[in-house]
Design a protein around this motif. Structure first.
Motif, PDB file in Angstrom:
ATOM      1  N   LYS A  52      36.103 135.727  32.082  1.00  0.00           N
ATOM      2  CA  LYS A  52      34.723 136.102  32.630  1.00  0.00           C
ATOM      3  C   LYS A  52      33.763 134.930  33.235  1.00  0.00           C
ATOM      4  O   LYS A  52      33.201 135.164  34.416  1.00  0.00           O
ATOM      5  N   ILE A  53      34.059 133.854  32.694  1.00  0.00           N
ATOM      6  CA  ILE A  53      33.219 132.654  33.329  1.00  0.00           C
ATOM      7  C   ILE A  53      33.795 132.325  34.820  1.00  0.00           C
ATOM      8  O   ILE A  53      33.017 132.174  35.670  1.00  0.00           O
ATOM      9  N   ASN A  54      35.036 132.176  34.757  1.00  0.00           N
ATOM     10  CA  ASN A  54      35.783 132.416  35.982  1.00  0.00           C
ATOM     11  C   ASN A  54      35.399 133.211  37.102  1.00  0.00           C
ATOM     12  O   ASN A  54      35.508 132.955  38.289  1.00  0.00           O
ATOM     13  N   THR A  55      35.192 134.455  36.728  1.00  0.00           N
ATOM     14  CA  THR A  55      35.102 135.583  37.567  1.00  0.00           C
ATOM     15  C   THR A  55      33.548 136.118  37.750  1.00  0.00           C
ATOM     16  O   THR A  55      33.444 136.333  39.075  1.00  0.00           O
ATOM     17  N   SER A  56      32.976 136.202  36.809  1.00  0.00           N
ATOM     18  CA  SER A  56      31.350 136.900  36.741  1.00  0.00           C
ATOM     19  C   SER A  56      30.496 136.140  36.638  1.00  0.00           C
ATOM     20  O   SER A  56      29.381 136.468  37.300  1.00  0.00           O
ATOM     21  N   VAL A  57      30.550 134.976  35.820  1.00  0.00           N
ATOM     22  CA  VAL A  57      29.311 133.867  35.790  1.00  0.00           C
ATOM     23  C   VAL A  57      29.289 133.292  37.177  1.00  0.00           C
ATOM     24  O   VAL A  57      30.130 132.713  37.776  1.00  0.00           O
ATOM     25  N   GLY A  58      27.896 132.972  37.571  1.00  0.00           N
ATOM     26  CA  GLY A  58      27.616 132.342  39.013  1.00  0.00           C
ATOM     27  C   GLY A  58      28.086 130.977  38.714  1.00  0.00           C
ATOM     28  O   GLY A  58      27.673 130.226  37.785  1.00  0.00           O
ATOM     29  N   TYR A  59      28.860 130.550  39.709  1.00  0.00           N
ATOM     30  CA  TYR A  59      29.581 129.079  39.763  1.00  0.00           C
ATOM     31  C   TYR A  59      30.276 128.821  38.333  1.00  0.00           C
ATOM     32  O   TYR A  59      30.338 127.634  38.320  1.00  0.00           O
ATOM     33  N   PHE A  63      32.007 124.772  37.416  1.00  0.00           N
ATOM     34  CA  PHE A  63      31.624 124.148  36.165  1.00  0.00           C
ATOM     35  C   PHE A  63      32.936 123.956  35.084  1.00  0.00           C
ATOM     36  O   PHE A  63      32.966 122.934  34.588  1.00  0.00           O
ATOM     37  N   HIS A  64      33.816 125.156  35.214  1.00  0.00           N
ATOM     38  CA  HIS A  64      35.165 125.037  34.420  1.00  0.00           C
ATOM     39  C   HIS A  64      35.932 124.121  35.143  1.00  0.00           C
ATOM     40  O   HIS A  64      36.507 123.278  34.388  1.00  0.00           O
ATOM     41  N   LYS A  65      36.131 124.142  36.313  1.00  0.00           N
ATOM     42  CA  LYS A  65      37.047 123.089  37.017  1.00  0.00           C
ATOM     43  C   LYS A  65      36.606 121.550  37.053  1.00  0.00           C
ATOM     44  O   LYS A  65      37.274 120.761  36.771  1.00  0.00           O
ATOM     45  N   ALA A  66      35.205 121.553  37.017  1.00  0.00           N
ATOM     46  CA  ALA A  66      34.596 120.156  37.046  1.00  0.00           C
ATOM     47  C   ALA A  66      34.746 119.618  35.559  1.00  0.00           C
ATOM     48  O   ALA A  66      34.971 118.143  35.523  1.00  0.00           O
ATOM     49  N   HIS A  67      34.629 120.565  34.428  1.00  0.00           N
ATOM     50  CA  HIS A  67      34.844 119.869  33.279  1.00  0.00           C
ATOM     51  C   HIS A  67      36.145 119.654  33.052  1.00  0.00           C
ATOM     52  O   HIS A  67      36.598 118.724  32.364  1.00  0.00           O
ATOM     53  N   SER A  68      37.286 120.424  33.592  1.00  0.00           N
ATOM     54  CA  SER A  68      38.522 120.061  33.535  1.00  0.00           C
ATOM     55  C   SER A  68      38.872 118.690  34.299  1.00  0.00           C
ATOM     56  O   SER A  68      39.638 117.903  33.602  1.00  0.00           O
ATOM     57  N   ILE A  69      38.553 118.433  35.513  1.00  0.00           N
ATOM     58  CA  ILE A  69      38.705 117.341  36.153  1.00  0.00           C
ATOM     59  C   ILE A  69      38.158 116.191  35.428  1.00  0.00           C
ATOM     60  O   ILE A  69      38.809 115.087  35.378  1.00  0.00           O
ATOM     61  N   ALA A  70      36.743 116.205  34.853  1.00  0.00           N
ATOM     62  CA  ALA A  70      36.446 115.090  34.293  1.00  0.00           C
ATOM     63  C   ALA A  70      37.156 114.775  33.120  1.00  0.00           C
ATOM     64  O   ALA A  70      37.248 113.366  32.766  1.00  0.00           O
TER      65      ALA A  70
END
Length: 218
Positions: A52-59, A63-70
C-alpha cells in the motif's frame, strides 16, 4: 612519525565519510518514521501495508526506497571508512575512540539490515530468516534463548515480526545513533590533533637563526 600529505588526505576523507554516515542515519531514521505511520508489523499485514505504501501513499515508494538505500549505504560507507582509517595510520590517543566506535557503528548498521529481513514478509526474507535463525539457535548455551527473544518463543509469525520491528526501531537504531555521534566526535578530534602535529613538525623543520657571538668578531 611525520605526517605526509597522503595521511592528511585520507584523514580528511575519513572525516567526510563520518559526516556521510550520520547523514545516512538521519535519512534512514526520518524515512523510517514516515513509513511507520502506515506500516503494520504483522504476518501478512506487513506485506500488505508495504504494498500500500509503494502504490497508494503519496511518495511512499520514494520514502521506502530512500530508507532501503540509506540502510545499505551505511554498511558500505562504514566498511570503507574502516579501511581508510587503517591506511591513514590513525594511531593517536583519540584513534581508539574513533576506531572502536567505527566498528560499533558498522555492527549496528549490519544489525539494522538484519532485523529488517522479515519486516517485509516476503518469501525471500522469510526463508533467509529461517535459515539464519537456525544458525543462531546452534550457538552454545544462549542459542535457544536468543531464538525465543527473536521469535517470541514460537514459530515465525506476527509476534516475530513485532519483536524484530521493536528491536530494529527502538534498540539497534539508538545504538547506531550513539555510535555515529561518538564516531564523528572521535574523528574530529583526530583531525584536530593531526593539524596540531603538522604545525609542530613544520616549526621543527624550519632552520633556526644562528646566534650572534656575544664576544664579537676579531
Amino acid at each position: 612519525m611525520l605526517t605526509t600529505q597522503f595521511d592528511k588526505t585520507l584523514r580528511r576523507a575519513s572525516t567526510i565519510l563520518s559526516v556521510v554516515l550520520l547523514t545516512l542515519f538521519f535519512i534512514g531514521a526520518s524515512t523510517g518514521i514516515l513509513l511507520s505511520f502506515y506500516y503494520e508489523p504483522g504476518a501478512g499485514a506487513a506485506y500488505t501495508s508495504l504494498a500500500k505504501i509503494n502504490t497508494s501513499v503519496g511518495y511512499g515508494w520514494l520514502f521506502h526506497k530512500a530508507h532501503s538505500i540509506a540502510g545499505n549505504g551505511m554498511i558500505i560507507v562504514s566498511l570503507v571508512q574502516i579501511v581508510v582509517m587503517f591506511l591513514s595510520r590513525q594511531f593517536r590517543k583519540s584513534w581508539l575512540i574513533a576506531w572502536v566506535s567505527g566498528i560499533f557503528l558498522t555492527l549496528a548498521a549490519i544489525g539494522l539490515d538484519w532485523t529488517a529481513i522479515i519486516l517485509g514478509w516476503t518469501q525471500d526474507g522469510y526463508w533467509r530468516f529461517s535459515i539464519e535463525l537456525g544458525t543462531i539457535e546452534s550457538i552454545p548455551f544462549v542459542g535457544h534463548l536468543l531464538r525465543d527473544i527473536l521469535t517470541g518463543g514460537g514459530a515465525t509469525d506476527s509476534v516475530t515480526v513485532q519483536h524484530l520491528y521493536t528491536i530494529h526501531s527502538y534498540i539497534v537504531s539508538v545504538f547506531a545513533l550513539v555510535g555515529a555521534i561518538v564516531h564523528l566526535v572521535g574523528v574530529f578530534k583526530q583531525e584536530k590533533e593531526m593539524y596540531a602535529t603538522s604545525t609542530n613538525e613544520a616549526t621543527e623543520l624550519q632552520p633556526q637563526p644562528q646566534s650572534l657571538n656575544k664576544e664579537g668578531a676579531y
